[in-house]
Enzyme design. Sequence first.
Site: not given
Length: 285
Positions: A19, A22, A206, A209, A229, A235, A244, A256, A263, A266
């Site tokens: 798409c 990136c 996890h 987070c 959560c 998630c 991330c 996210c 999450c 991805c």
Amino acid sequence: MPETMPKELPVIWLQGAGCTGCSVSVLNSVSPSIKNVIVDEVVPGTHINVRFHPNIMAGSGDAIIKVLDDTQEQDKGGYVLVIEGAVPIAKDGKYCTVGEENGKAVPMVSRVKSLSANAVAVVALGTCASYGGISAASPNPANCRSVSEVLKTEGIATPVVNIPGCAPHPDWFVGTVASILLFGLPTAGDVDENGRPKAFYNSLIHDNCQRRAYYDENKFAKKLGDPGCLYELGCKGPVTYADCATRLWNNGANWCVGSGSPCLGCVEPGFPDMVSPMYEKIVEV
Ligand code: FSX
Ligand code: SF4
Ligand code: SF4
């Protein structure tokens, strides 16, 4: 190995079934800025020469297609091929073509094969290029494949580094390129079993987070926007490896889960089919 560092590293950047997210993500690199990456020296003494990039190159037509051919002949074994998007192989690859030869469209898969075979390394940028991603999601009518699958099928041994993410974080790409320039290609110990650099993809979302205390106390959000959560809202942090939660996105603005979205996993090879339905609790394994 600084003594072997090239003064100028040619880069060819192909786009297939994706798409363009990136590219958009990498073009938003902040530290270093994308100007530093593609105009100045990405590491001291080395300039990256992006000779072909569908979105940012100035050239067009036959002249720019010639650059592809010239690079693979004149810089054989001395350029990096970045591939963004999956590679469609149905019907001899006719669903995605890059330029023409003698008036006939050239399938992207043909470009991938010849340019990969002559490159020093291939960077599969994004989840589509790394594992098929959204482009290869069921029912996959164009028979989209990952870069590694195509190279394996063709017996092309050029090393491939996967930088998944839909989209990938600019640091994951720029950091990997800088590391290759400074220290050479990643060794087997530098990447995980899915071909991703451990420097960026070694920690479980996890475990880092900011909502983890809610999980440990069984305080779960029941709808988007609730505190708590996000596990019951789908998630995939418990099965997703990327940094991330600590690196953050958009120059450290947020990520996210921080912005209230589960999450979606991805960066994982099973994205998106294996993590669907996206907003339903993961099935325990
Ligand atoms: Fe895929 Fe890249 Fe997702 Fe998009 O082109 S990894 S669909 S963010 O942008 O390939
Ligand atoms: Fe884990 Fe997701 Fe809950 Fe965070 S929001 S603690 S990553 S399940
Ligand atoms: Fe992808 Fe999850 Fe990171 Fe979001 S938090 S970018 S869905 S790996």
